[in-house]
Design a protein around this motif. Structure first.
Motif, short mmCIF file in Angstrom:
data_model
loop_
_atom_site.label_atom_id
_atom_site.label_comp_id
_atom_site.label_asym_id
_atom_site.label_seq_id
_atom_site.Cartn_x
_atom_site.Cartn_y
_atom_site.Cartn_z
N VAL A 57 -10.39 54.64 17.81
CA VAL A 57 -11.57 54.81 19.01
C VAL A 57 -12.25 53.61 19.59
O VAL A 57 -12.41 52.82 18.66
N PRO A 123 -24.00 43.33 22.21
CA PRO A 123 -23.34 44.34 22.91
C PRO A 123 -22.80 45.59 22.21
O PRO A 123 -22.74 45.66 20.96
N GLY A 127 -21.87 54.12 18.61
CA GLY A 127 -21.00 54.55 17.75
C GLY A 127 -20.50 53.19 16.88
O GLY A 127 -20.22 53.19 15.75
N CYS A 131 -20.66 52.28 13.11
CA CYS A 131 -19.73 52.25 12.22
C CYS A 131 -19.80 50.69 11.64
O CYS A 131 -19.46 50.50 10.45
N ARG A 170 -22.73 44.67 7.73
CA ARG A 170 -21.72 44.89 8.79
C ARG A 170 -20.55 45.80 8.56
O ARG A 170 -19.41 45.50 9.06
N LEU A 174 -18.41 54.99 7.73
CA LEU A 174 -18.15 55.94 8.98
C LEU A 174 -16.82 55.31 9.62
O LEU A 174 -16.83 55.49 10.78
N GLY A 177 -13.61 58.49 11.08
CA GLY A 177 -13.64 59.48 12.18
C GLY A 177 -14.60 58.92 13.25
O GLY A 177 -14.32 57.59 13.57
N GLY A 217 -15.91 36.57 21.27
CA GLY A 217 -16.22 37.44 20.05
C GLY A 217 -16.99 36.99 19.07
O GLY A 217 -16.68 35.73 18.79
N TYR A 218 -17.29 37.60 18.07
CA TYR A 218 -18.20 37.29 16.95
C TYR A 218 -17.22 37.44 15.70
O TYR A 218 -17.09 38.63 15.40
C1 LIG Z 1 -21.55 37.84 22.35
C2 LIG Z 1 -21.42 38.88 20.85
C3 LIG Z 1 -22.84 38.98 20.11
C4 LIG Z 1 -22.72 39.85 19.17
N1 LIG Z 1 -23.76 39.98 18.38
C5 LIG Z 1 -23.89 40.44 17.35
C6 LIG Z 1 -24.78 40.57 16.17
O1 LIG Z 1 -25.94 39.81 16.61
N2 LIG Z 1 -25.04 41.28 15.34
C7 LIG Z 1 -23.83 42.39 14.91
O2 LIG Z 1 -24.06 43.05 14.05
N3 LIG Z 1 -22.71 42.17 15.75
C8 LIG Z 1 -22.68 41.43 16.81
N4 LIG Z 1 -21.71 41.46 17.50
C9 LIG Z 1 -20.47 42.30 17.25
C10 LIG Z 1 -20.49 43.59 18.11
O3 LIG Z 1 -21.46 43.61 19.05
C11 LIG Z 1 -20.92 44.74 17.01
O4 LIG Z 1 -20.09 45.08 15.83
C12 LIG Z 1 -21.08 46.27 17.85
O5 LIG Z 1 -21.82 46.94 17.13
C13 LIG Z 1 -19.71 46.90 17.92
O6 LIG Z 1 -19.67 47.96 19.00
P1 LIG Z 1 -18.77 48.38 19.95
O7 LIG Z 1 -19.11 49.34 20.40
O8 LIG Z 1 -18.58 47.18 20.79
O9 LIG Z 1 -17.58 48.45 18.83
P2 LIG Z 1 -15.95 48.07 19.24
O10 LIG Z 1 -15.55 46.59 19.24
O11 LIG Z 1 -15.28 49.01 20.45
O12 LIG Z 1 -15.13 48.69 17.83
C14 LIG Z 1 -15.70 48.22 16.71
C15 LIG Z 1 -15.30 49.17 15.45
O13 LIG Z 1 -16.08 50.19 15.71
C16 LIG Z 1 -15.34 51.61 15.55
N5 LIG Z 1 -15.84 52.35 16.70
C17 LIG Z 1 -16.31 51.96 17.90
N6 LIG Z 1 -16.99 53.29 18.31
C18 LIG Z 1 -16.99 54.12 17.41
C19 LIG Z 1 -17.41 55.36 17.32
N7 LIG Z 1 -17.90 56.24 18.08
N8 LIG Z 1 -17.19 56.13 16.12
C20 LIG Z 1 -16.48 55.55 15.17
N9 LIG Z 1 -16.01 54.25 15.02
C21 LIG Z 1 -16.14 53.71 16.26
C22 LIG Z 1 -14.02 51.04 16.54
O14 LIG Z 1 -12.81 51.76 16.12
C23 LIG Z 1 -13.82 49.38 15.80
O15 LIG Z 1 -13.17 49.81 14.32
C24 LIG Z 1 -21.73 40.62 18.71
C25 LIG Z 1 -20.59 40.61 19.59
C26 LIG Z 1 -20.34 39.86 20.85
C27 LIG Z 1 -19.21 39.86 21.59
#
Ligand SMILES: Cc1cc2nc3c(=O)[nH]c(=O)nc-3n(C[C@H](O)[C@H](O)[C@H](O)COP(=O)(O)OP(=O)(O)OC[C@H]3O[C@@H](n4cnc5c(N)ncnc54)[C@H](O)[C@@H]3O)c2cc1C
Length: 292
Positions: A57, A123, A127, A131, A170, A174, A177, A217-218
């Motif tokens: 996902v 960002p 979900g 996760c 982090r 979860l 699924g 990306g982080y």
């Molecule tokens: C500029 C920038 C700043 C950031 N700052 C932070 C920060 O301050 N703190 C922080 O914690 N993170 C940060 N991040 C990392 C990221 O934003 C987080 O981890 C975010 O929560 C990921 O969400 P996403 O929807 O983009 O997930 P994705 O990148 O699309 O997916 C990440 C994981 O989650 C799973 N996933 C996605 N959606 C679901 C769902 N509905 N159900 C189950 N699993 C799912 C995916 O399969 C994958 O394994 C940053 C990233 C960037 C690029």
């Protein structure tokens, strides 16, 4: 079995994924679906499982690196409005798994509810945040989660109560699924105080993450009790480049994919940083980003 012939209106073949991730690099999904209903989602998971097709996902793509050669199997995105709903009952908000975090924060804050503002500037989707237990200096999302509704790995819809949820740094339990919605318990707060706090958190973040116009990306997270950025600096790596991938000057836990970068450039820079930090400091950095 070919899911595209079984679900012709739902599944497309060879869909480029790079544009759907914050790095904006990488190849295509062998198969890609945006289900329109929960029933679609369940049917897709069951059919994939029956055919032995791996599935993943995709949320907002802010925590994944897509390989140049693409992703085998089915990639599912919850971008249909069905998965982006919000409802609020007193201090409990129920948020769709595909809802953007920014929308979740603004809707709950406008309702005078505090909690999610700790994620301002992160960002991605609800979900993905749950996760990965996303958060920052002011806190993480995990402590607010009351329950999660998900399609489990067998394709059944279940609700997991708080007592079955585990949140770590982090990470969560979860990742087996697809989170379709989550109920979060928030607190009433004076909207003026809330807006002031949001502004403060937002300003603090600005200097510490790449410019929003950059594809980044982080990547590296803090090992227990240590700062990953300090370890990278000790190894003298800030600003290091491999091909068109560069360790951010603002915060070396981020990698910026410069125009023309490939996923391979990012992977090689990651490997270089892991090896050099261990050589120079004896500490092993951990990866925050998921390598797909
Ligand atoms: C500029 C920038 C700043 C950031 N700052 C932070 C920060 O301050 N703190 C922080 O914690 N993170 C940060 N991040 C990392 C990221 O934003 C987080 O981890 C975010 O929560 C990921 O969400 P996403 O929807 O983009 O997930 P994705 O990148 O699309 O997916 C990440 C994981 O989650 C799973 N996933 C996605 N959606 C679901 C769902 N509905 N159900 C189950 N699993 C799912 C995916 O399969 C994958 O394994 C940053 C990233 C960037 C690029």
């Amino acid at each position: 079995m070919d899911l595209a012939s079984q679900f012709p209106s739902l599944v497309s073949k060879q869909v480029p994924l790079g544009e759907l991730s914050c790095f904006r690099v990488g190849g295509s999904a062998e198969m890609f679906a945006r289900p329109r209903t929960r029933e679609d989602l369940v049917a897709l998971i069951k059919a994939s499982n029956a055919a032995g097709i791996p599935w993943k996902v995709l949320g907002g793509g802010s925590n994944i690196l897509i390989p140049d050669e693409g992703v085998a199997g089915l990639v599912i995105e919850l971008s249909d409005p069905t998965f982006q709903k919000v409802s609020i009952d007193k201090t409990r908000a129920t948020l769709g798994g595909g809802l953007s975090l920014a929308d979740a924060i603004s809707t709950t804050c406008q309702a005078g509810l505090s909690g999610l503002e700790v994620l301002v500037g992160v960002p991605g989707t609800v979900g993905g945040a749950i996760c990965k237990n996303a958060g920052g200096k002011s806190g993480d999302i995990g402590p607010f989660v009351h329950s999660v509704e998900l399609v489990d790995s067998t394709g059944s819809i279940e609700t997991r109560p708080r007592s079955l949820l585990r949140f770590g740094y982090r990470s969560s339990n979860l990742d087996d699924g697809i989170i379709i919605s989550a109920a979060v318990d928030l607190l009433h707060e004076n909207p003026d105080d809330l807006v002031r706090r949001i502004k403060k958190i937002w300003i603090e973040r600005q200097g510490h993450q790449p410019d929003p116009t950059e594809n980044a990306g982080y990547v590296f997270r803090n090992p227990r009790g240590m700062s990953a950025a300090e370890l990278i600096d000790k190894a003298g790596l800030r600003g290091t480049k491999v091909g068109k991938a560069e360790l951010s000057h603002r915060d070396p836990c981020y990698i910026v994919a410069l125009p023309g970068a490939s996923s391979r450039d990012v992977r090689q820079l990651i490997e270089l940083v892991l090896a050099r930090v261990e050589e120079e400091t004896t500490f092993q950095l951990e990866l925050q980003v998921d390598l797909w």
